[in-house]
Design a protein around this motif. Structure first.
Motif, PDB file in Angstrom:
ATOM      1  N   GLN A 232      44.267  19.918  39.351  1.00 37.01           N
ATOM      2  CA  GLN A 232      43.007  19.188  39.266  1.00 37.01           C
ATOM      3  C   GLN A 232      42.534  18.670  40.621  1.00 37.01           C
ATOM      4  OE1 GLN A 232      41.294  19.111  36.475  1.00 37.01           O
ATOM      5  NE2 GLN A 232      42.909  20.202  35.401  1.00 37.01           N
TER       6      GLN A 232
ATOM      7  N   SER B 142      41.002  20.059  43.177  1.00 36.48           N
ATOM      8  CA  SER B 142      39.645  20.428  43.581  1.00 36.48           C
ATOM      9  C   SER B 142      38.603  19.653  42.790  1.00 36.48           C
ATOM     10  CB  SER B 142      39.429  21.935  43.396  1.00 36.48           C
ATOM     11  OG  SER B 142      40.258  22.670  44.268  1.00 36.48           O
TER      12      SER B 142
ATOM     13  N   TRP C 154      41.128  15.899  46.524  1.00 34.22           N
ATOM     14  CA  TRP C 154      42.534  15.942  46.931  1.00 34.22           C
ATOM     15  C   TRP C 154      43.046  14.595  47.431  1.00 34.22           C
ATOM     16  CZ3 TRP C 154      45.407  19.749  45.342  1.00 34.22           C
ATOM     17  CH2 TRP C 154      44.823  20.985  45.071  1.00 34.22           C
TER      18      TRP C 154
ATOM     19  N   ALA D  60      43.751  26.621  41.338  1.00 36.17           N
ATOM     20  CA  ALA D  60      43.562  25.654  42.423  1.00 36.17           C
ATOM     21  C   ALA D  60      43.411  26.368  43.761  1.00 36.17           C
ATOM     22  CB  ALA D  60      44.731  24.677  42.465  1.00 36.17           C
TER      23      ALA D  60
ATOM     24  N   GLU E  46      39.963  28.122  43.949  1.00 36.27           N
ATOM     25  CA  GLU E  46      38.919  27.124  44.207  1.00 36.27           C
ATOM     26  C   GLU E  46      39.006  26.581  45.627  1.00 36.27           C
ATOM     27  OE1 GLU E  46      39.520  24.301  41.108  1.00 36.27           O
ATOM     28  OE2 GLU E  46      38.416  25.465  39.609  1.00 36.27           O
ATOM     29  N   ALA E  47      40.222  26.361  46.121  1.00 38.44           N
ATOM     30  CA  ALA E  47      40.380  25.834  47.477  1.00 38.44           C
ATOM     31  C   ALA E  47      39.864  26.814  48.525  1.00 38.44           C
ATOM     32  CB  ALA E  47      41.841  25.498  47.733  1.00 38.44           C
ATOM     33  N   TYR E  48      40.016  28.121  48.250  1.00 35.85           N
ATOM     34  CA  TYR E  48      39.532  29.138  49.179  1.00 35.85           C
ATOM     35  C   TYR E  48      38.030  29.404  49.034  1.00 35.85           C
ATOM     36  CZ  TYR E  48      44.174  30.590  50.842  1.00 35.85           C
ATOM     37  OH  TYR E  48      45.411  30.640  51.440  1.00 35.85           O
TER      38      TYR E  48
END
Length: 466
Positions: free
Chosen positions: A220, A222, A226, A423, A426-428
């Motif tokens: 969770q 993203s 953070w 995760a 989404e982070a990329y």
């Protein structure tokens, strides 16, 4: 053997096969259904993914506990009670949409995770019931049944989800568990010998809650941010609980008591390398499974996705299950010719190649099938070789404890892979480049683990007959 004896023998084997196949099928009612669950419940993919992650966390905590409880005369009631818990989990997941949503479904899926701890007990029943060539044959068939059950469960889950919805898939799972439970009640033997081992319930709770906290923060991050208080609190709390469990387990071992798993034994250098490899390759395995399912079900709005239904999402996982079996057979031949030490680096490299191929070629369904087939071969190489690599490094009396900890590490890696995949995407950035970099990141993890295990030493201990 008399005619009645043959019938009892046949019914017992059918019962054990039903238990292993059904629990494998029920455990597979997760990965192909995640996008459907997200759509039905109106939640994000990261939240829906907990329908899979919760199952794996429960399996990590339940496997050593049920193994200890079911080690003696309580084996029959433990197996039957475990199947009852799985049945309750299927019913909860089936009514979740009508009751109160994702929380009930995740709880039901966690209860279903107990089923992953039952097949080792079925193998223990087989060891008590048969001997010689008959035992070897039936243990082999039951081991294959677990993988085949998962391979069957993936397309069955997809078809049921398209025909009768997610609830229908879990109701079908409940029906299958009911049949296995009835067979077990009728045919499982009552006369297992030995006393059950003590179970560290504090350890079960600390492992389960620690993994939930840490992985919920990752999955969770993203969405919540953070550096937000909930994410930092969950991450810190989860890590603290896992460290508490580790310190407590070591303290119990040094006092001569039984922890959930023996961390002092697990920390031996040769074993530690294998356990760390297990976590990393298991993480990569569930990242591959999740990425491919998301690829097949994705509608292409993010720049990637084949926009196919739940049936296709189930079918794409079948080559993985089948080639895992084939890979394990090939691994045995390689081990006889070249020794088992080559299997882990070879398996890690093959698995990494499947992730690299996924990053480079993901525009058609047949490419996804090829990726999963290669990944299955890598999985067969690695997981089938772990016991033969670990056994020379522990005394005979401690083999069960060492293998039990490795099983815990395997399920922990599965849970990590399930939680971090979305995760990472989404982070990329969520686009096609993000999909590609997620696959390449896990490919690098596979290669790094292969290199690490290759550079390890080869110390052994005497195989004491105690």
């Amino acid at each position: 053997m008399t005619a009645n004896g043959h019938r009892r023998d046949g019914w017992l084997f059918a019962t054990l096969a039903a238990v292993t196949v059904v629990t494998a099928i029920v455990s597979s009612l997760g990965a192909p259904l995640v996008p459907s669950i997200a759509a039905d419940h109106g939640v994000s993919l990261a939240t829906a993914q907990w329908a899979l992650t919760s199952t794996l966390i429960a399996a990590a905590a339940a496997t050593p506990a049920l193994g200890r409880w079911g080690s003696g005369r309580l084996r029959r009631p433990v197996v039957l009670s475990g199947l009852g818990v799985v049945l309750l989990g299927c019913l909860l997941a089936a009514v979740a949409e009508q009751v109160s949503g994702m929380g009930v479904l995740i709880a039901g899926r966690a209860l279903q995770g107990v089923g992953l701890a039952i097949p080792p007990l079925a193998l223990a029943v087989a060891r008590d019931a048969w001997s010689g060539e008959r035992l070897v044959s039936r243990l082999s068939l039951l081991s294959v049944a677990t993988v085949a059950g998962a391979g069957l469960g993936y397309p069955v889950a997809g078809v049921l989800a398209e025909v009768s919805g997610v609830a229908g898939a879990y109701l079908a799972g409940a029906a299958m568990v009911t049949i296995a439970l009835a067979l077990g009640w009728r045919h499982l033997p009552h006369d297992a010998e030995g006393e059950p081992q003590a179970v560290d319930l504090w350890g079960v709770g600390l492992v389960g809650l620690g993994l939930v906290g840490a992985l919920l923060a990752v999955s969770q991050g993203s969405a919540w941010g953070w550096t937000s208080a909930p994410v930092l609190g969950l991450a810190g709390g989860g890590v603290a609980l896992l460290l508490w469990w580790g310190a407590r387990s070591i303290r119990l071992t040094r006092r001569g008591r039984q922890p959930l798993v023996d961390l002092v034994l697990a920390a031996r250098p040769a074993l530690l390398r294998i356990h760390l490899f297990t976590v990393m390759i298991a993480t990569a395995m569930y990242t591959l499974l999740t990425l491919v399912v998301l690829l097949v079900r994705g509608n292409g709005d993010a720049g990637w996705g084949l926009d196919r239904g739940a049936t296709s999402a189930g079918l794409v996982l079948v080559p993985y299950a089948l080639l895992s079996i084939a890979g394990s057979r090939v691994a045995l031949r390689i081990a006889r010719r070249s020794g088992p030490r080559v299997l882990l680096p070879l398996g890690g490299a093959v698995f990494a190649s499947s992730l690299v191929l996924l990053a480079l070629a993901h525009g058609t369904f047949w490419q996804a099938l090829v990726v999963m087939a290669i990944g299955g071969i890598g999985s067969g190489f690695t997981f089938s070789s772990l016991p033969m690599l670990m056994v020379p490094h522990v005394p005979r009396s401690e083999t069960g404890s060492a293998l039990g900890f490795n099983q815990l590490m395997r399920y922990t890696g599965f849970a990590i892979g399930s939680a971090i995949t979305i995760a990472l995407v989404e982070a990329y950035g969520g686009d096609e480049a993000a999909f590609r970099w997620t696959a390449l990141t896990l490919a690098a993890l596979c290669l790094a683990s292969a290199v690490a295990v290759t550079t390890g030493g080869s110390e052994r201990v005497s195989r004491q007959r105690t």
